[in-house]
Design an enzyme around this catalytic site. Structure first.
Site, short mmCIF file in Angstrom:
data_model
loop_
_atom_site.label_atom_id
_atom_site.label_comp_id
_atom_site.label_asym_id
_atom_site.label_seq_id
_atom_site.Cartn_x
_atom_site.Cartn_y
_atom_site.Cartn_z
N SER A 107 10.69 54.80 20.33
CA SER A 107 10.67 55.56 21.82
C SER A 107 9.71 56.59 22.02
O SER A 107 9.42 56.85 23.16
CB SER A 107 12.00 56.06 22.21
N HIS A 128 8.59 48.33 22.88
CA HIS A 128 9.55 49.34 23.19
C HIS A 128 10.51 48.61 24.28
O HIS A 128 10.20 48.48 25.35
CB HIS A 128 8.88 50.45 23.89
N GLU A 140 7.66 47.39 26.90
CA GLU A 140 6.41 48.28 26.78
C GLU A 140 5.53 47.95 25.59
O GLU A 140 6.12 48.15 24.68
CB GLU A 140 6.97 49.89 27.00
N ASN A 178 8.50 57.15 28.74
CA ASN A 178 9.30 58.64 28.43
C ASN A 178 8.32 59.68 28.95
O ASN A 178 8.84 60.65 29.36
CB ASN A 178 9.50 58.57 27.23
N1 LIG Z 1 18.97 53.79 22.14
C1 LIG Z 1 18.18 53.75 23.19
O1 LIG Z 1 18.48 53.49 24.50
C2 LIG Z 1 16.90 53.11 22.74
C3 LIG Z 1 16.09 52.64 23.66
C4 LIG Z 1 14.64 52.17 23.40
C5 LIG Z 1 14.36 52.26 22.06
N2 LIG Z 1 15.25 52.95 21.09
C6 LIG Z 1 14.82 53.02 19.97
O2 LIG Z 1 15.30 52.04 18.96
C7 LIG Z 1 15.36 52.43 17.57
C8 LIG Z 1 16.92 52.41 17.30
O3 LIG Z 1 17.78 53.19 18.09
P1 LIG Z 1 19.19 52.87 18.22
O4 LIG Z 1 19.75 53.72 19.17
O5 LIG Z 1 19.52 51.50 18.23
O6 LIG Z 1 19.49 53.69 16.66
P2 LIG Z 1 21.06 53.51 15.93
O7 LIG Z 1 20.84 54.79 15.19
O8 LIG Z 1 22.26 53.14 16.81
O9 LIG Z 1 20.77 52.28 15.03
C9 LIG Z 1 19.78 52.42 14.13
C10 LIG Z 1 20.11 51.45 12.79
O10 LIG Z 1 19.16 51.38 11.82
C11 LIG Z 1 19.88 51.37 10.53
N3 LIG Z 1 18.93 51.80 9.60
C12 LIG Z 1 18.89 53.04 8.99
N4 LIG Z 1 17.69 53.14 8.22
C13 LIG Z 1 17.68 51.92 7.79
C14 LIG Z 1 16.68 51.10 6.79
N5 LIG Z 1 15.97 51.77 6.16
N6 LIG Z 1 16.70 49.74 6.77
C15 LIG Z 1 17.45 48.96 7.71
N7 LIG Z 1 18.20 49.52 8.76
C16 LIG Z 1 18.20 51.00 8.68
C17 LIG Z 1 21.06 52.29 10.71
O11 LIG Z 1 22.22 51.87 9.75
C18 LIG Z 1 21.50 51.73 12.38
O12 LIG Z 1 22.46 50.73 12.22
C19 LIG Z 1 15.01 53.92 17.58
O13 LIG Z 1 13.63 53.74 17.02
C20 LIG Z 1 14.88 54.21 19.14
O14 LIG Z 1 14.06 55.23 19.29
C21 LIG Z 1 16.40 53.27 21.43
#
Ligand SMILES: NC(=O)c1ccc[n+]([C@@H]2O[C@H](COP(=O)([O-])OP(=O)(O)OC[C@H]3O[C@@H](n4cnc5c(N)ncnc54)[C@H](O)[C@@H]3O)[C@@H](O)[C@H]2O)c1
Length: 285
Positions: A107, A128, A140, A178
Site C-alpha cells: 500500500s 495495488h 493501481e 493513498n
Molecule cells: N488490508 C488492506 O485493506 C490492504 C489493501 C491494499 C493493500 N494491502 C497490502 O497487502 C499486503 C497484505 O496485507 P494484509 O492486510 O492482507 O496483511 P495480513 O497481515 O492480514 O496478511 C499478511 C500475511 O502474510 C504472511 N506472511 C508474513 N511473512 C511472510 C513470508 N515471509 N512469506 C509468506 N507469507 C508471509 C502472514 O502470515 C499473513 O498471513 C500489505 O502489503 C498491505 O499493505 C492491504
C-alpha cells in the site's frame, strides 16, 4: 488480501500457488475463498462447476521454494513491513527463473526500493489491489523507477484478464490512492480533534454531501488506524511536507491500542459487529 488475489486469479483461469509461512493463515485463506465463492453461487454470478474449477486451480504451500516452482508471475501480499518485503524480494529473485515478473501489493512501500533488492528491477512492479479484492474493480499499477514498458503492459493486460480496471501510476509516496485518501482521513480526524464536529456529523457530511459510501472516520476504522498512521508517516517522510503530519489524536488512539474494527474500537465501537454504527464512548457527546 492474499486470499482475495488468489481467488480472482483462479476464477479467471490462472493456476495459483498460494504461499504463506503460517499454515493457519493458509487454511483461513482457503476457507475465506470457499465462503466468498459460495456467496457468488448463491447470487447466481457463478455456477457450482465454476466454483469447484476455481478451487481446483489453487494449491497451497508453506515453503516458498516449493510454491515458486514453475510460476511466471509472483504477486506478493505479505505483511506491510519494509525489511520483510526486501528480504522476500531477494528470495524471490534467487528462487524464480529470470523471466518471472515480481509484483507487490504494498500500500505504501516504494516499488523502486523493493526492486533494488533484486537483480531484475525492470521486472518489479506494484499491483495495488483494493479490499475486498473480489469486489473492488481498481488495481493501481505502480511503475518503479526501472520498471520496463513491456512488464507494465503485461501486468496491465493481466489485470484486465482478472476483470479489473488497471490504472498506471508512477512510484512516489502513497502512489495516487493513498496520497489522496490519507490526507482526507487525516483532515477528518483533525476536524474531530479541533471540535469542529462530532464523529457521526463528520461522516454524515461526507456520506450525504459527497456521495461517499461511508464516512472517512468509519473508513479509517475499517482500514485500521495503525495502517493509516503508518501511511501518513510514509507521506510525511517521503515529501518532507508538514501538511502530511498525522493528527495527534490519531497518534494517541494508535498508542492506546484503539485501532478500529480489528481491536473492537476506534472512532466507533465494533464490539457489536460491523453492521451497526455506534460512536465510541470517548467521542460520545
Ligand atoms: N488490508 C488492506 O485493506 C490492504 C489493501 C491494499 C493493500 N494491502 C497490502 O497487502 C499486503 C497484505 O496485507 P494484509 O492486510 O492482507 O496483511 P495480513 O497481515 O492480514 O496478511 C499478511 C500475511 O502474510 C504472511 N506472511 C508474513 N511473512 C511472510 C513470508 N515471509 N512469506 C509468506 N507469507 C508471509 C502472514 O502470515 C499473513 O498471513 C500489505 O502489503 C498491505 O499493505 C492491504
Amino acid at each position: 488480501m492474499g486470499n482475495g488475489i488468489a481467488h480472482v486469479c483462479a476464477q479467471s483461469g490462472f493456476d495459483v500457488h498460494l504461499i504463506d509461512i503460517a499454515q493457519p493463515a493458509l487454511e483461513k485463506g482457503l476457507l475465506t475463498i470457499g465462503k466468498n465463492l459460495d456467496r457468488q453461487v448463491a447470487k447466481g454470478t457463478l455456477t457450482d462447476q465454476e466454483k469447484s474449477e476455481t478451487l481446483n486451480r489453487i494449491q497451497a504451500f508453506t515453503q516458498m521454494n516449493e510454491g515458486l516452482k514453475g510460476v511466471d508471475l509472483v504477486i506478493e501480499a505479505a505483511t506491510e513491513n519494509t525489511e520483510l518485503k526486501l528480504k522476500i524480494f531477494a528470495e524471490l529473485d534467487a528462487n524464480t527463473e529470470a523471466h518471472v515478473i515480481l509484483a507487490s501489493n504494498t500500500s505504501s512501500i516504494s516499488i523502486t526500493k523493493i526492486a533494488a533488492a533484486t537483480k531484475r528491477p525492470d521486472k518489479v512492479i506494484g499491483m495495488h489491489f483494493m479490499n475486498p479484492v473480489p469486489v473492488m474493480k481498481l488495481v493501481e499499477i505502480i511503475r518503479g523507477y526501472s520498471t520496463s514498458n513491456e512488464v507494465t503492459e503485461t501486468i496491465m493486460e493481466m489485470s484486465k484478464q482478472l476483470g479489473k480496471i488497471p490504472v498506471e501510476v508512477n512510484d512516489y509516496p502513497g502512489f495516487v490512492a493513498n496520497r489522496i485518501l490519507m490526507p482526507m482521513i487525516n483532515e477528518a480526524i483533525y476536524s474531530l480533534y479541533e471540535g469542529v464536529a462530532g464523529v457521526h456529523e463528520i461522516d454524515t457530511v461526507m456520506k450525504l454531501g459527497m456521495a461517499h459510501p461511508m464516512g472517512p472516520l468509519q473508513l479509517a476504522d475499517f482500514i485500521g488506524l495503525d495502517v493509516c498512521l503508518a501511511i501518513l508517516q510514509v507521506l510525511h517522510d517521503g515529501f518532507g511536507n508538514p501538511k502530511y503530519a498525522p493528527c495527534p489524536l490519531l497518534v494517541n488512539m494508535v498508542t492506546a491500542g484503539k485501532k478500529g474494527v480489528k481491536t473492537g474500537e476506534g472512532f466507533y465501537s465494533w464490539t457489536h459487529g460491523t453492521k451497526e454504527l455506534i460512536v465510541a464512548d470517548n467521542f460520545k457527546k
